[in-house]
Design a protein around this motif. Sequence first.
Motif: not given
Length: 183
Positions: A103-127
Motif C-alpha cells: 500500500c502506497a500513498y500518493q504515487i509520484c514515480y513510474v518507470y517502464l522497462y522494455r526488452t525485445g526487438p520490436d520497440g514500443w511507444k507508450p502515450e501515457s500511464v494512468k495509475i
Amino acid sequence: MIKELVVLILFALGLSLSESKSTFLQPQAAKSFNLSYIQNVRSCSYTVVLTTSCSSPRYTRDQISIAFGDAYGNQIYAPRLDDPSSKTFEQCSSDTFQIDGPCAYQICYVYLYRTGPDGWKPESVKIYGYNSRAVSFYYDAYIPSDIWYGFNLCNSASSSHQLSNQKWFLYVILAFVLTALLY
C-alpha cells in the motif's frame, strides 16, 4: 506614457507566466533505480491503464515491465505485463492491468522497462490507487531497450507547486503596485 508602460509590463508578465506553465516533463532514464526496495507489507490493488501511441509499431513482442511508487519507499512492481496472444500494447490501444503490491500513498514515480526487438511507444500511464488520487504520466516517447525509463516527481512535485504559488502571489502584488502608480 506611463499607462502604456504599465500595460506593456503586465502583458510581459502574463506572457512569461503562460510560457512557464506550458513546459512539459519528458521521461528520463533512471540513473539509480533499484527494485530491491519492494516491501512485503499490507497488500493493496492498483489499476494501471497503459495507452499505446498511434505512432508505435502495430504490435510488439517486447517484454514490458512497470514499477511505480510513492515518496516513502513503497514500490509496486509487475515484471511482465506483455502477452502477445492477447494483443496487449497494440498501436492506438489502451490496456488495463490489476496489480497488487504494498500500500502506497500518493504515487509520484513510474518507470517502464522494455526488452525485445520490436520497440514500443507508450502515450501515457494512468495509475489508480487505494490511498491516492489517480495520477497520469505522459510519455509519448519510445522506451529505450534494457533500461528503466520514466518519471520521478517525488521530490520536485511539492516544491514546484510551492514555487508556482509564490510566483502568482508576486505577480498579483506587482500588478497592484503598478495599478497604484497609474492613479
